[in-house]
Design a protein around this motif. Structure first.
Motif, short mmCIF file in Angstrom:
data_model
loop_
_atom_site.label_atom_id
_atom_site.label_comp_id
_atom_site.label_asym_id
_atom_site.label_seq_id
_atom_site.Cartn_x
_atom_site.Cartn_y
_atom_site.Cartn_z
N LYS A 1 1.29 10.39 -10.94
CA LYS A 1 1.94 9.15 -11.21
C LYS A 1 3.05 8.79 -10.30
O LYS A 1 3.73 7.97 -10.60
N ILE A 2 3.03 9.23 -9.08
CA ILE A 2 3.58 8.86 -7.84
C ILE A 2 2.57 8.40 -6.86
O ILE A 2 2.63 7.09 -6.36
N GLY A 3 1.67 9.34 -6.31
CA GLY A 3 0.80 8.61 -5.43
C GLY A 3 0.52 9.91 -4.33
O GLY A 3 0.92 11.09 -4.56
N LEU A 4 -0.30 9.48 -3.35
CA LEU A 4 -0.76 10.27 -2.37
C LEU A 4 0.31 10.42 -1.35
O LEU A 4 0.80 9.59 -0.79
N CYS A 5 1.22 11.58 -1.24
CA CYS A 5 2.26 12.07 -0.36
C CYS A 5 1.64 11.90 1.16
O CYS A 5 0.60 12.45 1.58
N ILE A 6 2.32 11.21 2.08
CA ILE A 6 1.93 11.10 3.43
C ILE A 6 2.86 12.17 4.18
O ILE A 6 2.19 13.14 4.64
N CYS A 7 4.04 11.56 4.36
CA CYS A 7 5.00 12.67 5.20
C CYS A 7 6.28 12.46 4.75
O CYS A 7 6.53 11.37 4.06
N ILE A 8 7.10 13.03 5.41
CA ILE A 8 8.62 12.73 4.99
C ILE A 8 8.99 11.39 5.87
O ILE A 8 8.67 11.12 6.98
N TYR A 9 9.85 10.78 5.04
CA TYR A 9 10.42 9.44 5.76
C TYR A 9 11.78 9.61 6.51
O TYR A 9 12.10 9.54 7.79
N ASP A 10 12.58 10.36 5.67
CA ASP A 10 13.94 10.69 6.05
C ASP A 10 14.74 11.59 5.03
O ASP A 10 14.31 11.79 3.99
N MET B 1 0.81 -1.39 0.07
CA MET B 1 0.04 0.12 -0.23
C MET B 1 0.85 1.40 -0.03
O MET B 1 0.64 2.39 -0.56
N PHE B 2 1.96 1.16 0.88
CA PHE B 2 2.76 2.33 0.70
C PHE B 2 3.97 2.28 0.41
O PHE B 2 4.73 0.92 0.31
N ILE B 3 4.64 3.26 -0.49
CA ILE B 3 6.24 3.15 -0.91
C ILE B 3 6.87 4.22 -0.44
O ILE B 3 6.10 5.39 0.08
N LEU B 4 8.19 4.32 -0.63
CA LEU B 4 9.08 5.11 -0.52
C LEU B 4 9.58 5.67 -1.83
O LEU B 4 9.84 4.88 -2.48
N THR B 5 9.51 7.10 -2.07
CA THR B 5 9.87 7.62 -3.08
C THR B 5 11.02 8.74 -2.89
O THR B 5 10.90 9.47 -1.94
N THR B 6 11.98 8.68 -3.81
CA THR B 6 13.13 9.53 -3.47
C THR B 6 12.83 10.89 -4.16
O THR B 6 12.84 10.68 -5.34
N LEU B 7 13.10 11.90 -3.64
CA LEU B 7 12.78 13.38 -4.36
C LEU B 7 13.88 14.08 -4.10
O LEU B 7 14.55 14.05 -3.17
N SER B 8 14.24 15.10 -4.76
CA SER B 8 15.07 16.11 -4.45
C SER B 8 14.34 17.45 -4.95
O SER B 8 13.53 17.69 -5.65
N ASP B 9 14.59 18.29 -3.91
CA ASP B 9 13.81 19.76 -4.12
C ASP B 9 14.44 20.80 -3.32
O ASP B 9 15.34 20.46 -2.45
N ARG C 1 13.33 11.22 1.27
CA ARG C 1 12.19 10.19 0.88
C ARG C 1 11.00 10.40 1.82
O ARG C 1 10.79 10.78 2.75
N LEU C 2 10.02 10.23 0.91
CA LEU C 2 8.60 10.48 1.23
C LEU C 2 7.95 9.11 1.19
O LEU C 2 8.25 7.97 0.51
N ILE C 3 6.99 8.89 2.47
CA ILE C 3 6.20 7.85 2.40
C ILE C 3 4.70 8.22 1.47
O ILE C 3 4.38 9.37 1.58
N VAL C 4 4.68 7.50 0.71
CA VAL C 4 3.63 7.77 -0.32
C VAL C 4 2.56 6.61 -0.37
O VAL C 4 2.97 5.42 -0.44
#
Lengths: 175, 223
Positions: free
Chosen positions: B41-50, B1-9, B73-76
């Motif tokens: 195309k990523i999903g619903l972001c929940i909060c930051i993971y690390d 159900m949940f994935i981690l997505t790596t982003l830079s911003d 990384r975000l929990i998505v």
């Protein structure tokens, strides 16, 4: 914003809840207005929390509290069955206690596994992750009578037998 | 159900946040920007993971805002196709009742969505063709009803139901330029991310269904 990797890892519900509880919203010195993050974390915690603490009236079957080593132990235990990662993930999230749900979770379950193997998988899941009713007060909405039966492999729907329950408790005690 | 997505911003820390520990202010900024929002195309972001990596802060000229490049990384929330989830029925409707029906009665019924919600995510739809065979919309009660062996089972509101993810729809709702918008009437606001699912079982029926192995037949019938 740049997406570096759209899917770095997959998390089970339990891991997400562990992260949320380990990082509770910090007490603010100044009162702030309700933010998106507060909303989503509160709602998600409701959805993922074990029933007594959850405010969402989730069926108490769901969201059993796992111990820390449970996920590793489950993966080791299910190693011989060559389940895919997503199947194991769903097993962790849903904790199937019956062949019906296991059959939905595992694709082509009947062709890949014999009935004995399926029973064995359900038994391992119950053994490692615990079972409904362990240490949880029964409220009778969702009689757990059939689970003991399925473990014993005769698959019929029956009434709750206290003997089965005691057996399960013993199994769990030995881990 | 949940994935981690790596982003830079690029995170901009305003001067009043400088007194906070930098990790905390970065996290707060990222949470404020992403939490409870959908990335296409990523999903619903929940909060930051690390936080994986953060550059030194550079103070912009004139504003005092600190600019930090952060990899995190975000929990998505992004259930995969075929995943089984537990949701709560939030409503049932008959599509044909509120739009001018260009369909015959049966087809109208096929368009009817029924919705399921998770506590944090509401846009889950069950079209009638993905429900159990022999289900129909009970207009009087405004609930979907499933007939099995002559017994009627009602999909009441707030009932817990197991569903399997069949499809996902993305709607980019970022605003368009006024020139492109033309003079069309403000369209109905679509949800940026919605999921189509099929019914597996009503939660309270689960044990009974297992007894007759009904989950199996339903699944093959639905997929």
């Amino acid at each position: 914003m740049k997406i570096l990797e759209s899917q770095s890892a997959v998390l089970s519900n339990y891991e997400v809840l562990a992260h949320l509880t380990a990082n509770p919203a910090k007490p603010r010195t100044t009162p702030q207005k309700h933010t998106n993050v507060d909303t989503v974390i509160k709602e998600l915690t409701d959805y993922l929390s074990p029933p007594p603490t959850s405010r969402s009236r989730i069926p108490r079957y769901q969201n059993a509290p796992y111990s820390d080593g449970a996920l590793g132990a489950l993966i080791t235990g299910l190693q011989p069955y060559n389940l895919t990662k997503s199947e194991v993930l769903m097993i962790v999230n849903l904790r199937p206690e019956s062949l019906g749900l296991l059959d939905c979770v595992v694709e082509e379950c009947d062709e890949r596994f014999t009935t004995e193997q399926q029973d064995e998988i359900v038994r391992i899941v119950g053994h490692v992750l615990g079972r409904e009713g362990d240490g949880v007060e029964e409220n009778g909405v969702n009689g757990h009578g059939s689970h003991g039966e399925v473990v014993n492999g005769n698959g019929t729907n029956g009434t709750n037998r206290s003997g089965d329950h005691g057996e399960e408790m013993e199994e769990n005690g030995s881990t | 159900m949940f994935i981690l997505t790596t982003l830079s911003d690029l995170v901009q820390i305003s001067p009043e946040d400088v007194e906070k520990p930098s990790g905390e202010s970065i996290q707060d900024n990222i949470n404020a920007k992403y939490a409870n929002k959908v990335i296409q195309k990523i999903g619903l972001c929940i909060c930051i993971y690390d936080i994986l990596n953060a550059s030194d802060g550079l103070i912009g000229h004139g504003t005092g805002i600190m600019n930090v490049n952060v990899e995190f990384r975000l929990i998505v929330f992004r259930p995969f196709k075929g995943e089984i989830m537990l949701g709560q029925i939030s409503g049932a409707s008959e599509y044909g009742m509120k739009s001018t029906p260009p369909f015959s009665h049966d087809e109208t019924r096929l368009m009817t969505p029924r919705t399921v919600r998770l506590d944090f995510f509401d846009d889950i739809l069950i079209p009638p063709n993905l429900m159990f065979p022999k289900s129909f919309f009970n207009v009087q009660e405004q609930v979907w009803t499933w007939v099995n062996d002559g017994d009627e089972y009602f999909y009441d509101k707030n009932e817990w139901v197991r569903v399997r993810v069949e499809d996902e729809q993305w709607n980019d709702i970022s605003p368009s330029a006024p020139s492109e918008r033309g003079n069309e009437v403000a369209a109905e606001r679509k949800s940026p991310y919605s999921i189509t699912v099929s019914v597996l079982s009503l939660f309270w029926k689960l044990d009974a269904l297992n007894g007759v192995g009904f989950d199996v037949t339903v699944r093959t019938g639905a997929s």
